[in-house]
Design a protein around this motif. Sequence first.
Motif, PDB file in Angstrom:
ATOM      1  N   ALA A  76     -43.451  71.658 -45.662  1.00  0.00           N
ATOM      2  CA  ALA A  76     -44.058  72.996 -45.595  1.00  0.00           C
ATOM      3  C   ALA A  76     -45.574  72.859 -45.480  1.00  0.00           C
ATOM      4  N   PRO A  77     -46.200  73.692 -44.649  1.00  0.00           N
ATOM      5  CA  PRO A  77     -45.728  74.928 -44.025  1.00  0.00           C
ATOM      6  C   PRO A  77     -44.971  74.728 -42.705  1.00  0.00           C
ATOM      7  N   SER A  78     -44.583  73.492 -42.386  1.00  0.00           N
ATOM      8  CA  SER A  78     -43.716  73.248 -41.239  1.00  0.00           C
ATOM      9  C   SER A  78     -42.285  73.185 -41.767  1.00  0.00           C
ATOM     10  N   TYR A  79     -41.434  74.063 -41.245  1.00  0.00           N
ATOM     11  CA  TYR A  79     -40.058  74.145 -41.719  1.00  0.00           C
ATOM     12  C   TYR A  79     -39.103  73.673 -40.632  1.00  0.00           C
ATOM     13  N   ARG A  80     -38.105  72.885 -41.046  1.00  0.00           N
ATOM     14  CA  ARG A  80     -37.092  72.390 -40.118  1.00  0.00           C
ATOM     15  C   ARG A  80     -35.775  73.094 -40.442  1.00  0.00           C
ATOM     16  N   PHE A  81     -35.185  73.699 -39.427  1.00  0.00           N
ATOM     17  CA  PHE A  81     -33.907  74.385 -39.557  1.00  0.00           C
ATOM     18  C   PHE A  81     -32.890  73.647 -38.686  1.00  0.00           C
ATOM     19  N   ILE A  82     -31.722  73.317 -39.249  1.00  0.00           N
ATOM     20  CA  ILE A  82     -30.693  72.567 -38.525  1.00  0.00           C
ATOM     21  C   ILE A  82     -29.413  73.399 -38.528  1.00  0.00           C
ATOM     22  N   THR A  83     -28.792  73.541 -37.370  1.00  0.00           N
ATOM     23  CA  THR A  83     -27.545  74.304 -37.335  1.00  0.00           C
ATOM     24  C   THR A  83     -26.485  73.586 -38.163  1.00  0.00           C
ATOM     25  N   PHE A  84     -25.698  74.369 -38.887  1.00  0.00           N
ATOM     26  CA  PHE A  84     -24.625  73.854 -39.730  1.00  0.00           C
ATOM     27  C   PHE A  84     -23.294  74.155 -39.045  1.00  0.00           C
ATOM     28  N   GLY A  85     -22.425  73.135 -38.964  1.00  0.00           N
ATOM     29  CA  GLY A  85     -21.086  73.354 -38.424  1.00  0.00           C
ATOM     30  C   GLY A  85     -21.053  73.613 -36.929  1.00  0.00           C
ATOM     31  N   ARG A  86     -21.978  73.005 -36.198  1.00  0.00           N
ATOM     32  CA  ARG A  86     -21.980  73.121 -34.730  1.00  0.00           C
ATOM     33  C   ARG A  86     -22.150  71.728 -34.155  1.00  0.00           C
ATOM     34  N   ASN A  87     -21.327  71.433 -33.149  1.00  0.00           N
ATOM     35  CA  ASN A  87     -21.310  70.091 -32.582  1.00  0.00           C
ATOM     36  C   ASN A  87     -21.607  70.126 -31.091  1.00  0.00           C
ATOM     37  N   PRO A  88     -22.734  69.557 -30.682  1.00  0.00           N
ATOM     38  CA  PRO A  88     -23.748  68.886 -31.489  1.00  0.00           C
ATOM     39  C   PRO A  88     -24.636  69.899 -32.208  1.00  0.00           C
ATOM     40  N   ALA A  89     -25.382  69.397 -33.187  1.00  0.00           N
ATOM     41  CA  ALA A  89     -26.300  70.255 -33.928  1.00  0.00           C
ATOM     42  C   ALA A  89     -27.607  70.418 -33.157  1.00  0.00           C
ATOM     43  N   SER A  90     -28.312  71.491 -33.482  1.00  0.00           N
ATOM     44  CA  SER A  90     -29.653  71.730 -32.943  1.00  0.00           C
ATOM     45  C   SER A  90     -30.609  71.871 -34.110  1.00  0.00           C
ATOM     46  N   GLU A  91     -31.864  71.544 -33.852  1.00  0.00           N
ATOM     47  CA  GLU A  91     -32.887  71.752 -34.869  1.00  0.00           C
ATOM     48  C   GLU A  91     -34.012  72.586 -34.290  1.00  0.00           C
ATOM     49  N   VAL A  92     -34.615  73.360 -35.173  1.00  0.00           N
ATOM     50  CA  VAL A  92     -35.762  74.175 -34.818  1.00  0.00           C
ATOM     51  C   VAL A  92     -36.833  73.870 -35.855  1.00  0.00           C
ATOM     52  N   ILE A  93     -38.005  73.484 -35.394  1.00  0.00           N
ATOM     53  CA  ILE A  93     -39.130  73.223 -36.286  1.00  0.00           C
ATOM     54  C   ILE A  93     -40.141  74.337 -36.067  1.00  0.00           C
ATOM     55  N   VAL A  94     -40.516  75.002 -37.163  1.00  0.00           N
ATOM     56  CA  VAL A  94     -41.409  76.154 -37.090  1.00  0.00           C
ATOM     57  C   VAL A  94     -42.659  75.883 -37.921  1.00  0.00           C
ATOM     58  N   ASP A  95     -43.806  75.996 -37.274  1.00  0.00           N
ATOM     59  CA  ASP A  95     -45.085  75.953 -37.978  1.00  0.00           C
ATOM     60  C   ASP A  95     -45.327  77.362 -38.492  1.00  0.00           C
ATOM     61  N   SER A  96     -45.105  77.573 -39.783  1.00  0.00           N
ATOM     62  CA  SER A  96     -45.154  78.927 -40.323  1.00  0.00           C
ATOM     63  C   SER A  96     -46.561  79.516 -40.353  1.00  0.00           C
ATOM     64  N   LYS A  97     -47.562  78.732 -40.018  1.00  0.00           N
ATOM     65  CA  LYS A  97     -48.919  79.281 -39.903  1.00  0.00           C
ATOM     66  C   LYS A  97     -49.077  80.046 -38.589  1.00  0.00           C
ATOM     67  N   ASN A  98     -48.219  79.732 -37.606  1.00  0.00           N
ATOM     68  CA  ASN A  98     -48.355  80.318 -36.276  1.00  0.00           C
ATOM     69  C   ASN A  98     -47.112  81.029 -35.757  1.00  0.00           C
ATOM     70  N   ALA A  99     -46.035  81.037 -36.530  1.00  0.00           N
ATOM     71  CA  ALA A  99     -44.803  81.713 -36.118  1.00  0.00           C
ATOM     72  C   ALA A  99     -44.042  82.130 -37.375  1.00  0.00           C
ATOM     73  N   VAL A 100     -43.223  83.159 -37.242  1.00  0.00           N
ATOM     74  CA  VAL A 100     -42.431  83.662 -38.361  1.00  0.00           C
ATOM     75  C   VAL A 100     -41.014  83.118 -38.226  1.00  0.00           C
ATOM     76  N   GLY A 101     -40.615  82.291 -39.197  1.00  0.00           N
ATOM     77  CA  GLY A 101     -39.330  81.604 -39.138  1.00  0.00           C
ATOM     78  C   GLY A 101     -38.145  82.497 -38.881  1.00  0.00           C
ATOM     79  N   VAL A 102     -38.044  83.630 -39.581  1.00  0.00           N
ATOM     80  CA  VAL A 102     -36.892  84.509 -39.406  1.00  0.00           C
ATOM     81  C   VAL A 102     -36.862  85.088 -37.991  1.00  0.00           C
ATOM     82  N   ASN A 103     -38.006  85.404 -37.429  1.00  0.00           N
ATOM     83  CA  ASN A 103     -38.046  85.901 -36.044  1.00  0.00           C
ATOM     84  C   ASN A 103     -37.569  84.821 -35.079  1.00  0.00           C
ATOM     85  N   VAL A 104     -38.036  83.608 -35.295  1.00  0.00           N
ATOM     86  CA  VAL A 104     -37.653  82.480 -34.430  1.00  0.00           C
ATOM     87  C   VAL A 104     -36.144  82.250 -34.508  1.00  0.00           C
ATOM     88  N   LEU A 105     -35.600  82.201 -35.726  1.00  0.00           N
ATOM     89  CA  LEU A 105     -34.158  81.962 -35.882  1.00  0.00           C
ATOM     90  C   LEU A 105     -33.337  83.081 -35.263  1.00  0.00           C
TER      91      LEU A 105
END
Length: 122
Positions: A76-105
């Motif tokens: 933090a403030p860089s957050y990594r989000f990884i899809t759960f239960g999806r094959n293959p998985a994807s990840e999203v890395i959000v710099d919360s100083k410049n983007a809103v995580g919930v909007n991105v997701l």
Amino acid sequence: LSPAEDANSVTCAELMVRLSDKVDGLARRSTDAQSTAAWGEPAAVIFRCGLPEVTVSELKCISEEGIDWLVDDSKAPSYRFITFGRNPASEVIVDSKNAVGVNVLDEIGTTIQFQEATKTCG
């Protein structure tokens, strides 16, 4: 960026063509690795497809617009989000100083919804 192990999968190709040109108001920029995307200048949001599927984790799991995401806040403030239960998985890395995580997701989730879930964390 470096590509994930299964970046050349058909699923990743299908997801990549569905990704938006804008995420949380940030313009998409070019990347040089397969099945990756980035938005913002400098990059505030990074997407990678092709990671191993995750069905068990100690990380907190949240559900946003029907997509289950694991949350790694260790950098933090860089957050990594990884899809759960999806094959293959994807990840999203959000710099919360410049983007809103919930909007991105929410916005990237409209792409992820086309990939079938094999398991939920709830």
